[in-house]
Enzyme design. Structure first.
Site, PDB file in Angstrom:
ATOM      1  N   LEU A  42     -13.854 -18.357 -40.605  1.00  0.00           N
ATOM      2  CA  LEU A  42     -13.072 -18.641 -39.407  1.00  0.00           C
ATOM      3  C   LEU A  42     -13.782 -17.910 -38.282  1.00  0.00           C
ATOM      4  O   LEU A  42     -14.028 -16.707 -38.361  1.00  0.00           O
ATOM      5  CB  LEU A  42     -11.636 -18.139 -39.584  1.00  0.00           C
ATOM      6  CG  LEU A  42     -10.607 -18.514 -38.518  1.00  0.00           C
ATOM      7  CD1 LEU A  42     -10.495 -20.029 -38.368  1.00  0.00           C
ATOM      8  CD2 LEU A  42      -9.249 -17.913 -38.860  1.00  0.00           C
ATOM      9  N   ASP A  43     -14.133 -18.628 -37.224  1.00  0.00           N
ATOM     10  CA  ASP A  43     -14.940 -18.093 -36.132  1.00  0.00           C
ATOM     11  C   ASP A  43     -14.320 -16.810 -35.567  1.00  0.00           C
ATOM     12  O   ASP A  43     -13.091 -16.688 -35.505  1.00  0.00           O
ATOM     13  CB  ASP A  43     -15.052 -19.156 -35.030  1.00  0.00           C
ATOM     14  CG  ASP A  43     -16.133 -18.812 -34.022  1.00  0.00           C
ATOM     15  OD1 ASP A  43     -17.274 -19.247 -34.217  1.00  0.00           O
ATOM     16  OD2 ASP A  43     -15.820 -18.101 -33.042  1.00  0.00           O
ATOM     17  N   PRO A  44     -15.159 -15.837 -35.138  1.00  0.00           N
ATOM     18  CA  PRO A  44     -14.610 -14.624 -34.521  1.00  0.00           C
ATOM     19  C   PRO A  44     -13.704 -14.903 -33.326  1.00  0.00           C
ATOM     20  O   PRO A  44     -12.763 -14.147 -33.070  1.00  0.00           O
ATOM     21  CB  PRO A  44     -15.865 -13.852 -34.090  1.00  0.00           C
ATOM     22  CG  PRO A  44     -16.910 -14.283 -35.067  1.00  0.00           C
ATOM     23  CD  PRO A  44     -16.628 -15.728 -35.335  1.00  0.00           C
ATOM     24  N   ALA A  46     -11.635 -17.211 -33.135  1.00  0.00           N
ATOM     25  CA  ALA A  46     -10.394 -17.824 -33.638  1.00  0.00           C
ATOM     26  C   ALA A  46      -9.598 -16.780 -34.405  1.00  0.00           C
ATOM     27  O   ALA A  46     -10.156 -15.886 -35.039  1.00  0.00           O
ATOM     28  CB  ALA A  46     -10.707 -19.015 -34.535  1.00  0.00           C
TER      29      ALA A  46
END
Length: 300
Positions: A42-44, A46
């Site tokens: 999960l993208d930083p 997000a």
């Protein structure tokens, strides 16, 4: 301190600014666990639901990786960015001249099977390097279009240039790309201003715990925050075996069953919640795919 065997799934509410691996390593230290892994990054930029697998549960992490996802995404209309999100630089500003009917019509165009080209600022690998490494050097790499499915998009809020939507989609859907494409279709451009994952398969953010809350929990009570490994398989059909057949199943032996073909089933022994592993049914045979060890079964 020696690491200890820990088995289960932590439904983590990943904080904004943390990488998935940083969050995993922090949780692993808090449990003093021997083995742990996450179920897809999960993208930083997000926040939200990140299921973390410990011990026996790591054998089923692919199930969560393959599951449909749900997000709350906030789009800033009228501004396009080099990266499609807040990390980039402004490329263009345009007036936002849209109404609710126009928004609904555009969103409807993105529901169903759509094609997406992965963004350059992504972790997708090309010749062993993440695409964002090329992007930082100012290089453009050819990316193959991917086909994904958007099950639904609903407007949660809209005020001037901020549009917040609820997105239900298949794995591999780039919400940043979706935001940019929606902005293009609206005629004003857009970028992803905020993203929160709210669901993964049958799991929801409502059940998740933050790292701060986990750390505040007394060490002796932290294991109670873990869910059993089969939460990752909750939407799979269940198959239960008697004790003698359960023992043979754990050795990898196939078993004749009177049942239709099924691509994936979760298999249990006679005891309640005694998960044995994952299997599939083909031509009247129950065929093991991922098995727990007897020690792991006993620990659950």
């Amino acid at each position: 301190m020696a690491r200890r065997p820990v088995h289960g799934v932590l439904l983590l509410d990943k904080p904004l600014g943390w990488s998935s691996n940083d969050a995993l390593q922090k949780a692993k230290r808090l449990f003093n666990a021997q083995k742990a892994g996450h179920t897809g990054t999960l993208d930083p930029l997000a926040s939200g639901l990140l299921p973390l697998c410990f011990g026996a549960a790591t054998k089923f992490s692919q199930a969560s990786l393959d599951a449909d996802k749900r997000y709350t995404a906030t789009l800033r209309l009228g501004v396009t960015m080099t990266t499609g999100d807040l990390e980039g630089e402004v490329v263009e500003r345009r007036p936002v001249e849209v109404d609710r009917a126009g928004i609904d019509a555009v969103l409807a165009r993105f529901v169903g099977t759509i094609d997406q080209r992965p963004p350059m600022h992504s972790a997708l690998k090309h010749e062993g390097k993440a695409l964002y490494e090329y992007a930082r050097l100012g290089l453009e790499v050819a990316r193959r279009v991917r086909r994904v499915t958007v099950h639904g998009i609903d407007v949660l809020a809209w005020r001037e240039d901020l549009l917040t939507i609820d997105v239900r989609c298949s794995k591999g859907t780039y919400i940043r790309t979706l935001a940019e494409d929606i902005g293009t279709a609206l005629g004003c451009g857009a970028h992803l201003a905020a993203l929160r994952r709210t669901g993964s398969g049958a799991l929801t953010i409502d059940e998740a715990i933050t790292l701060d809350a986990l750390e505040a929990c007394p060490e002796a009570q932290r294991d109670a925050c873990l869910r059993p490994p089969d939460v990752l398989l909750a939407d799979w059909p269940e198959w239960r075996l008697p004790a003698d057949e359960a023992a043979r199943f754990l050795t990898g032996l196939r078993r004749r069953v009177d049942a239709p073909d099924a691509p994936r089933v979760r298999v249990y022994g006679p005891e309640r919640n005694a998960l044995l592993g994952a299997a599939h049914i083909t031509a009247g045979e129950l065929i093991p795919d991922r098995l727990l060890s007897p020690a792991e079964v006993a620990s659950l």
